[in-house]
Design an enzyme around this catalytic site. Structure first.
Site, short mmCIF file in Angstrom:
data_model
loop_
_atom_site.label_atom_id
_atom_site.label_comp_id
_atom_site.label_asym_id
_atom_site.label_seq_id
_atom_site.Cartn_x
_atom_site.Cartn_y
_atom_site.Cartn_z
N LYS A 1 2.32 -3.34 6.75
CA LYS A 1 2.34 -3.74 5.28
C LYS A 1 4.09 -3.71 5.21
O LYS A 1 4.54 -4.59 4.27
CB LYS A 1 1.56 -2.83 4.40
CG LYS A 1 0.27 -3.08 4.30
CD LYS A 1 -0.18 -4.51 3.39
CE LYS A 1 -1.63 -4.57 3.38
NZ LYS A 1 -1.89 -5.85 2.62
N TYR B 1 -1.52 0.14 9.98
CA TYR B 1 -1.66 -0.39 9.00
C TYR B 1 -0.66 -0.54 7.99
O TYR B 1 -0.08 -1.40 7.40
CB TYR B 1 -2.87 0.24 8.04
CG TYR B 1 -3.13 -0.43 6.85
CD1 TYR B 1 -3.34 -1.59 6.28
CD2 TYR B 1 -3.20 0.60 5.80
CE1 TYR B 1 -3.60 -2.15 5.11
CE2 TYR B 1 -3.41 0.14 4.27
CZ TYR B 1 -3.49 -1.29 3.95
OH TYR B 1 -3.59 -1.53 2.77
N SER C 1 0.78 -1.24 0.04
CA SER C 1 -0.11 -0.01 -0.02
C SER C 1 1.00 1.41 0.01
O SER C 1 2.00 1.25 0.53
CB SER C 1 -0.99 0.01 1.53
OG SER C 1 -1.47 1.15 1.46
N1 LIG Z 1 -8.80 -1.06 -1.64
C1 LIG Z 1 -7.83 -0.25 -1.68
O1 LIG Z 1 -7.84 0.80 -2.20
C2 LIG Z 1 -6.34 -0.92 -1.17
C3 LIG Z 1 -5.32 0.22 -1.08
C4 LIG Z 1 -4.05 -0.25 -0.96
C5 LIG Z 1 -3.85 -1.72 -0.58
N2 LIG Z 1 -4.87 -2.57 -0.54
C6 LIG Z 1 -4.66 -4.21 -0.24
O2 LIG Z 1 -5.43 -4.71 -0.95
C7 LIG Z 1 -5.84 -5.95 -0.32
C8 LIG Z 1 -7.37 -6.04 -0.79
O3 LIG Z 1 -8.01 -4.95 -0.20
P1 LIG Z 1 -9.62 -5.13 -0.57
O4 LIG Z 1 -10.07 -3.63 -0.50
O5 LIG Z 1 -9.94 -6.04 -1.62
O6 LIG Z 1 -9.86 -5.72 0.82
P2 LIG Z 1 -11.21 -6.70 1.30
O7 LIG Z 1 -11.43 -6.63 2.66
O8 LIG Z 1 -12.40 -6.50 0.33
O9 LIG Z 1 -10.63 -8.19 1.08
C9 LIG Z 1 -9.71 -8.68 2.02
C10 LIG Z 1 -10.10 -10.21 1.89
O10 LIG Z 1 -9.42 -11.20 2.53
C11 LIG Z 1 -10.05 -12.12 3.23
N3 LIG Z 1 -9.29 -12.27 4.37
C12 LIG Z 1 -9.03 -11.36 5.51
N4 LIG Z 1 -8.31 -11.86 6.51
C13 LIG Z 1 -8.37 -13.09 6.31
C14 LIG Z 1 -7.54 -14.25 6.81
N5 LIG Z 1 -6.87 -14.44 7.89
N6 LIG Z 1 -7.44 -15.48 6.24
C15 LIG Z 1 -8.15 -15.65 4.90
N7 LIG Z 1 -8.77 -14.69 4.29
C16 LIG Z 1 -8.88 -13.52 4.90
C17 LIG Z 1 -11.55 -11.50 3.51
O11 LIG Z 1 -12.48 -12.28 3.63
C18 LIG Z 1 -11.48 -10.71 1.91
O12 LIG Z 1 -12.32 -11.50 1.19
C19 LIG Z 1 -5.53 -5.74 0.92
O13 LIG Z 1 -4.19 -6.45 1.32
C20 LIG Z 1 -5.30 -4.33 1.35
O14 LIG Z 1 -4.42 -3.94 2.45
C21 LIG Z 1 -6.19 -2.03 -0.86
#
Ligand SMILES: NC(=O)c1ccc[n+]([C@@H]2O[C@H](COP(=O)([O-])OP(=O)(O)OC[C@H]3O[C@@H](n4cnc5c(N)ncnc54)[C@H](O)[C@@H]3O)[C@@H](O)[C@H]2O)c1
Length: 328
Positions: A144, A140, A116
């Site tokens: 990461k 957070y 991130s």
């Molecule tokens: N959305 C953004 O703009 C953004 C920006 C920077 C980084 N990210 C990173 O991208 C990734 C996905 O983001 P997102 O918005 O799709 O998140 P999200 O919360 O929609 O998806 C996360 C998924 O991981 C699963 N999960 C969480 N903990 C778990 C565990 N211990 N075991 C198995 N499954 C587990 C959840 O059920 C979910 O389906 C994350 O790592 C997040 O930090 C997202």
């Protein structure tokens, strides 16, 4: 290439697994559905379980003959991480290390990691290059960065290949695939704006209108999830071909202010979208915009989808699914 996607039932993960399938890649999902939506990955091979279950990880990799992991599963809300850092170190570090060990035991050593822009903290120079110092200002971002560092040591000691993708603001939807953004609670600007347009929220609070930006509101770099997903397919292919990997930003290089997003959303939706000015949120930098030259050159990739199309795709999904996946 055979890929295991942790967190594949989440917002970004579900878009990635559909993109992998479009590219003919054998794809398996590992997700405990704690935050994800099974409806978004119907027809996919879903192993329901925790990334911290090392035995399950090892057995899944071996039985499915996985070459590359895309590790998306995480906790990812900045405010929650400040209130409850233990949960963030648990999921994003401790359980993620169990996942790495499960990989090592199974002899699989290639990972694309969802990092991130939060690892940079308060930027000193914008656009932000990958060489910019990583000084996160919340748990957070710190978790990461911690996992990225672990990957670096695993590369040195055990010969792991990894590509860490530092996302800026993922947004947009693919309504044709019945995919959209549905977090609970929702903290991302574009879904909040569109829920306000739908009348699901009374008004949108603009956090901070006195930043040193042209209109006083924060500037961010919005990237469509499909552009993001395409970069993951390229990254997985690179690793599969033997690349040792590196760290890359995933953004467009274009900054848009909160007020500009609201203005575009008003024209896309034809709705008023009431707003209210609120105080700044602690730890929110004024401007976060990626330098994307390394990524564009490294992956032969360019982001294709401009902000208006991002908002149009999200509006299409939200207006068809005002209750998110729960309403399907
Ligand atoms: N959305 C953004 O703009 C953004 C920006 C920077 C980084 N990210 C990173 O991208 C990734 C996905 O983001 P997102 O918005 O799709 O998140 P999200 O919360 O929609 O998806 C996360 C998924 O991981 C699963 N999960 C969480 N903990 C778990 C565990 N211990 N075991 C198995 N499954 C587990 C959840 O059920 C979910 O389906 C994350 O790592 C997040 O930090 C997202």
């Amino acid at each position: 290439m055979r890929v295991l996607v942790t967190g594949g039932a989440g917002y970004i993960g579900s878009h990635i697994v559909h993109e992998l399938r479009r590219n003919g890649v054998h794809t398996v999902i590992l997700d405990d559905l704690s935050l994800g939506h099974a409806e978004s990955v119907e027809g996919f091979d879903l192993v329901r379980g925790d990334i911290g279950n090392r035995d399950l990880v090892r057995e899944t990799i071996i039985s499915q003959r996985i070459d590359v992991l895309i590790h998306m599963a995480a906790r990812s809300q900045v405010g929650e991480s400040v209130r409850d850092p233990g949960v963030y170190y648990d999921h994003n570090v401790r359980r993620s290390l169990e996942l790495l060990e499960g990989m090592r035991e199974a002899g699989c050593k290639r990972m694309v990691f969802s990092s991130s822009a939060a690892v940079y903290g308060e930027p000193k120079t914008v656009p932000i290059l990958e060489e910019h110092p990583a000084l996160p200002t919340n748990p957070y971002g710190a978790t990461k960065l911690c996992f990225e560092e672990a990957l670096g040591w695993y590369r040195q000691a055990y010969g792991f290949g990894f590509i860490s993708l530092r996302y800026f603001n993922a947004a947009g939807a693919v309504p044709e695939d019945r995919l959209g953004e549905d977090h609970d609670p929702e903290t991302h600007l574009i879904p909040l704006v569109l829920q306000t347009a739908l009348g699901r929220r009374e008004r949108l609070v603009i956090h901070g209108t006195d930043y040193p930006t042209p209109d006083g509101s924060c500037i961010r770099d919005y990237i469509h999830v499909v552009d993001l997903a395409r970069a993951h397919v390229q990254a997985a292919k690179r690793l599969s071909a033997g690349s040792p990997g590196a760290i890359y930003n995933l953004g467009t290089g274009t900054g848009t202010s909160v007020k500009e997003v609201i203005a575009v959303a008003r024209t896309v939706t034809g709705r008023e979208i009431p707003t209210q000015e609120g105080p700044r949120r602690a730890g929110d930098p004024a401007v976060l915009v990626a330098a994307s030259s390394r990524t564009q050159a490294g992956f032969d990739w360019t982001p294709r989808i401009p902000l208006r199309k991002i908002i149009e795709s999200a509006w299409d999904w939200h207006s068809r699914n005002p209750d998110g996946y729960g309403g399907l």
